[in-house]
Design an enzyme around this catalytic site. Structure first.
Site, mmCIF file in Angstrom:
data_model
loop_
_atom_site.group_PDB
_atom_site.id
_atom_site.type_symbol
_atom_site.label_atom_id
_atom_site.label_comp_id
_atom_site.label_asym_id
_atom_site.label_seq_id
_atom_site.Cartn_x
_atom_site.Cartn_y
_atom_site.Cartn_z
ATOM 1 N N GLU A 108 4.096 -6.621 -7.760
ATOM 2 C CA GLU A 108 4.988 -6.738 -6.733
ATOM 3 C C GLU A 108 6.222 -5.966 -7.138
ATOM 4 O O GLU A 108 6.749 -6.334 -8.084
ATOM 5 C CB GLU A 108 5.476 -8.095 -6.442
ATOM 6 C CG GLU A 108 4.534 -8.916 -5.736
ATOM 7 C CD GLU A 108 4.164 -8.685 -4.228
ATOM 8 O OE1 GLU A 108 5.066 -7.977 -3.527
ATOM 9 O OE2 GLU A 108 2.775 -8.799 -4.067
ATOM 10 N N GLU A 146 11.139 -14.886 -4.767
ATOM 11 C CA GLU A 146 10.426 -13.922 -4.820
ATOM 12 C C GLU A 146 8.793 -14.219 -5.150
ATOM 13 O O GLU A 146 7.878 -13.777 -4.403
ATOM 14 C CB GLU A 146 10.869 -12.741 -5.572
ATOM 15 C CG GLU A 146 10.232 -11.480 -5.446
ATOM 16 C CD GLU A 146 10.560 -10.725 -4.239
ATOM 17 O OE1 GLU A 146 9.507 -10.596 -3.507
ATOM 18 O OE2 GLU A 146 11.531 -10.769 -4.042
ATOM 19 N N GLU A 170 2.558 -13.913 1.025
ATOM 20 C CA GLU A 170 2.182 -12.698 1.317
ATOM 21 C C GLU A 170 0.472 -12.358 0.941
ATOM 22 O O GLU A 170 -0.244 -12.221 1.711
ATOM 23 C CB GLU A 170 2.875 -11.646 0.848
ATOM 24 C CG GLU A 170 4.298 -11.443 1.627
ATOM 25 C CD GLU A 170 4.991 -10.421 1.149
ATOM 26 O OE1 GLU A 170 4.424 -9.714 0.126
ATOM 27 O OE2 GLU A 170 6.048 -9.875 1.620
#
Length: 121
Positions: free
Chosen positions: A32, A72, A79
């Protein structure tokens, strides 16, 4: 169950959970970009906060940035699960991903407000 067994299980669980935490940090850092940027910004945040402000403010500013990183991580988890469950476009998956992104955005806004408070008050 004897007490010794439950303590060993607790210690084993602690070390397993620590391993899962480290693996989660490593895999998210590798995959990420946003998390990588937030982690790379952490030393700058620490340096500025701890050199320019007293202990309580520096601790608050550091904690606020760690909260951004935590959100995050949660967003990345959402996700990943969403992409696994429904790789094709889906309105519910889009809402889930957008909500995760919004959570990160709100944490960043809270972080900015905290920095502004510490700097100007």
């Amino acid at each position: 169950m004897p007490i010794k067994d439950s303590i060993a299980t607790g210690v084993t669980h602690f070390f397993q959970a620590t391993g899962f935490t480290i693996e989660g940090l490593k895999s998210t850092y590798r995959s990420e970009i946003a998390f990588k940027q937030e982690v790379l910004l952490l030393p700058v945040i620490l340096l500025v906060a701890w050199l320019l402000f007293g202990f309580p403010s520096a601790l608050l500013l550091t904690s606020m940035w760690l909260i951004v990183c935590a959100f995050e991580l949660c967003n990345s988890a959402i996700e990943n699960i969403a992409d696994l469950v429904m790789p094709e476009k889906n309105e519910f998956i889009k809402r889930a991903k957008d909500a995760g992104s919004a959570a990160v955005g709100v944490a960043i806004a809270a972080n900015i407000c905290t920095w502004l408070y510490v700097i100007f008050v």
